[in-house]
Design an enzyme around this catalytic site. Sequence first.
Site, PDB file in Angstrom:
ATOM      1  CE1 TYR A  14      -3.227  -2.834   0.144  1.00  0.00           C
ATOM      2  CE2 TYR A  14      -3.365  -2.618   2.517  1.00  0.00           C
ATOM      3  CZ  TYR A  14      -3.737  -3.246   1.350  1.00  0.00           C
ATOM      4  OH  TYR A  14      -4.640  -4.282   1.403  1.00  0.00           O
ATOM      5  N   GLY A  47     -18.125  -2.291   0.770  1.00  0.00           N
ATOM      6  CA  GLY A  47     -18.327  -2.257  -0.684  1.00  0.00           C
ATOM      7  C   GLY A  47     -17.079  -1.845  -1.430  1.00  0.00           C
ATOM      8  N   PRO A  92     -18.560   2.692  -1.884  1.00  0.00           N
ATOM      9  CG  PRO A  92     -18.016   3.996  -0.042  1.00  0.00           C
ATOM     10  CD  PRO A  92     -17.861   3.924  -1.535  1.00  0.00           C
TER      11      PRO A  92
HETATM   12  N1  LIG Z   1      -6.687  -8.843   0.575  1.00  0.00           N
HETATM   13  C1  LIG Z   1      -7.018  -8.011  -0.388  1.00  0.00           C
HETATM   14  O1  LIG Z   1      -6.875  -8.314  -1.574  1.00  0.00           O
HETATM   15  C2  LIG Z   1      -7.614  -6.684  -0.027  1.00  0.00           C
HETATM   16  C3  LIG Z   1      -8.230  -5.926  -1.017  1.00  0.00           C
HETATM   17  C4  LIG Z   1      -8.793  -4.705  -0.644  1.00  0.00           C
HETATM   18  C5  LIG Z   1      -8.741  -4.266   0.675  1.00  0.00           C
HETATM   19  N2  LIG Z   1      -8.115  -5.029   1.636  1.00  0.00           N
HETATM   20  C6  LIG Z   1      -8.102  -4.598   3.056  1.00  0.00           C
HETATM   21  O2  LIG Z   1      -9.420  -4.390   3.476  1.00  0.00           O
HETATM   22  C7  LIG Z   1      -9.555  -3.103   4.100  1.00  0.00           C
HETATM   23  C8  LIG Z   1     -10.945  -2.569   3.864  1.00  0.00           C
HETATM   24  O3  LIG Z   1     -11.203  -2.427   2.487  1.00  0.00           O
HETATM   25  P1  LIG Z   1     -11.390  -1.035   1.756  1.00  0.00           P
HETATM   26  O4  LIG Z   1     -10.912   0.084   2.612  1.00  0.00           O
HETATM   27  O5  LIG Z   1     -10.821  -1.172   0.400  1.00  0.00           O
HETATM   28  O6  LIG Z   1     -12.942  -0.966   1.546  1.00  0.00           O
HETATM   29  P2  LIG Z   1     -14.187  -0.675   2.530  1.00  0.00           P
HETATM   30  O7  LIG Z   1     -13.758  -0.729   3.955  1.00  0.00           O
HETATM   31  O8  LIG Z   1     -15.284  -1.559   2.070  1.00  0.00           O
HETATM   32  O9  LIG Z   1     -14.592   0.797   2.099  1.00  0.00           O
HETATM   33  C9  LIG Z   1     -13.759   1.872   2.158  1.00  0.00           C
HETATM   34  C10 LIG Z   1     -14.463   3.037   1.486  1.00  0.00           C
HETATM   35  O10 LIG Z   1     -15.609   3.395   2.253  1.00  0.00           O
HETATM   36  C11 LIG Z   1     -15.510   4.775   2.646  1.00  0.00           C
HETATM   37  N3  LIG Z   1     -16.019   4.828   4.024  1.00  0.00           N
HETATM   38  C12 LIG Z   1     -15.469   4.271   5.131  1.00  0.00           C
HETATM   39  N4  LIG Z   1     -16.251   4.509   6.205  1.00  0.00           N
HETATM   40  C13 LIG Z   1     -17.302   5.232   5.775  1.00  0.00           C
HETATM   41  C14 LIG Z   1     -18.437   5.784   6.407  1.00  0.00           C
HETATM   42  N5  LIG Z   1     -18.644   5.636   7.719  1.00  0.00           N
HETATM   43  N6  LIG Z   1     -19.321   6.488   5.649  1.00  0.00           N
HETATM   44  C15 LIG Z   1     -19.128   6.642   4.321  1.00  0.00           C
HETATM   45  N7  LIG Z   1     -18.072   6.144   3.653  1.00  0.00           N
HETATM   46  C16 LIG Z   1     -17.163   5.445   4.372  1.00  0.00           C
HETATM   47  C17 LIG Z   1     -14.063   5.132   2.544  1.00  0.00           C
HETATM   48  O11 LIG Z   1     -13.899   6.478   2.210  1.00  0.00           O
HETATM   49  P3  LIG Z   1     -13.329   7.563   3.271  1.00  0.00           P
HETATM   50  O12 LIG Z   1     -11.856   7.408   3.307  1.00  0.00           O
HETATM   51  O13 LIG Z   1     -13.781   8.843   2.700  1.00  0.00           O
HETATM   52  O14 LIG Z   1     -13.964   7.261   4.593  1.00  0.00           O
HETATM   53  C18 LIG Z   1     -13.613   4.232   1.383  1.00  0.00           C
HETATM   54  O15 LIG Z   1     -13.883   4.863   0.148  1.00  0.00           O
HETATM   55  C19 LIG Z   1      -8.439  -2.281   3.461  1.00  0.00           C
HETATM   56  O16 LIG Z   1      -8.063  -1.203   4.256  1.00  0.00           O
HETATM   57  C20 LIG Z   1      -7.348  -3.306   3.313  1.00  0.00           C
HETATM   58  O17 LIG Z   1      -6.626  -3.360   4.504  1.00  0.00           O
HETATM   59  C21 LIG Z   1      -7.576  -6.235   1.295  1.00  0.00           C
END
Ligand SMILES: NC(=O)c1ccc[n+]([C@@H]2O[C@H](COP(=O)([O-])OP(=O)(O)OC[C@H]3O[C@@H](n4cnc5c(N)ncnc54)[C@H](OP(=O)(O)O)[C@@H]3O)[C@@H](O)[C@H]2O)c1
Length: 289
Positions: free
Chosen positions: A64, A216, A220
């Site tokens: 990252y 999502g 989201p």
């Molecule tokens: N193993 C893999 O292949 C893989 C792939 C993807 C991700 N990951 C891990 O999974 C974690 C979570 O996934 P992710 O961050 O991609 O997706 P997520 O948690 O599903 O969603 C993150 C998105 O939601 C928004 N968000 C978060 N809280 C919110 C709220 N309360 N209200 C409105 N919008 C909100 C964030 O924007 P804002 O910043 O504006 O809040 C961001 O755009 C990552 O941090 C990573 O560590 C692993």
Amino acid sequence: MSTTHLSPTFQLAGNLSVNRVGYGAMKLTGPGVWGPPSNPEEAIAVLREAIALGVNHIDTSDFYGPHTVNQLIRQALHPYPKDLVIVTKVGARRGPDRSWPRALSKDDITAAIYDNLRNLGLETLDVVNLRVGAVEEPLQESIAEPFGVLADLRSQGLVRHLGLSNVTPAQLTEAQSIAPVVCIQNHYNLVHRADDGFLDACAAQGIAFVPFFPLGGFQPLQSSALQECADQLAATPMQIALAWLLQRSPNILLIPGTSSLAHLKENIAAATLHLPPAIIDKLNNLAHQ
Ligand SMILES: NC(=O)c1ccc[n+]([C@@H]2O[C@H](COP(=O)([O-])OP(=O)(O)OC[C@H]3O[C@@H](n4cnc5c(N)ncnc54)[C@H](OP(=O)(O)O)[C@@H]3O)[C@@H](O)[C@H]2O)c1
């Protein structure tokens, strides 16, 4: 589906327990998960506030940024709280075009372990996930070789516990013939439920299931039904999505990603929500398959 699984903690391994609401650090970069975030001070504040609010499980990777997220975690939190569990992942690297090619050779995996140790400022990594498939779909292939490399690095004392990401149930079984697996990190949320059976099978074995994209992902979740449920419970749609996961199964650990302090607080507060059966039924109908 039971609605009684509200224990606030989960035992990842014999000596390792975490709060079920953790934090995913991938968002603490510039656009395209590349380079430093536009507001590094807020990124550091988010990490510190997460710990202040009781988070003791952070998900990260040295790819990252690359490197920047681990460096920010170190800057914000080192020396780390005793109970903090940092889970990282290896198995991919970043191309100069910001792509995510797989990197599963012995040299790739070994270098990634040392990159994580150096940038996080650790001598041993708590948990390392071997990320096998691409984000879209797990691949059907043997993982004995790369998982064997990781298991050897664990035997050398560089890693305490092993996990898998973007894998199939068959790949978990294959890995378990090599070394114990404490967590699975696959794509799963309210609408993306292809892993329902896999999740239940992990629960039966006491293995944590840590959905990535719990909200999502880059776009989201949005739906009128989700909004209606949120309105009914005086909560936000994202809190409903997280509370649904917590109630879905006791082995689910949350790692919602955010770069915003307000969203962080909102997400952690989701742990106090209880979804009544009628709401759960309505949410279950949102699944895409
Ligand atoms: N193993 C893999 O292949 C893989 C792939 C993807 C991700 N990951 C891990 O999974 C974690 C979570 O996934 P992710 O961050 O991609 O997706 P997520 O948690 O599903 O969603 C993150 C998105 O939601 C928004 N968000 C978060 N809280 C919110 C709220 N309360 N209200 C409105 N919008 C909100 C964030 O924007 P804002 O910043 O504006 O809040 C961001 O755009 C990552 O941090 C990573 O560590 C692993």
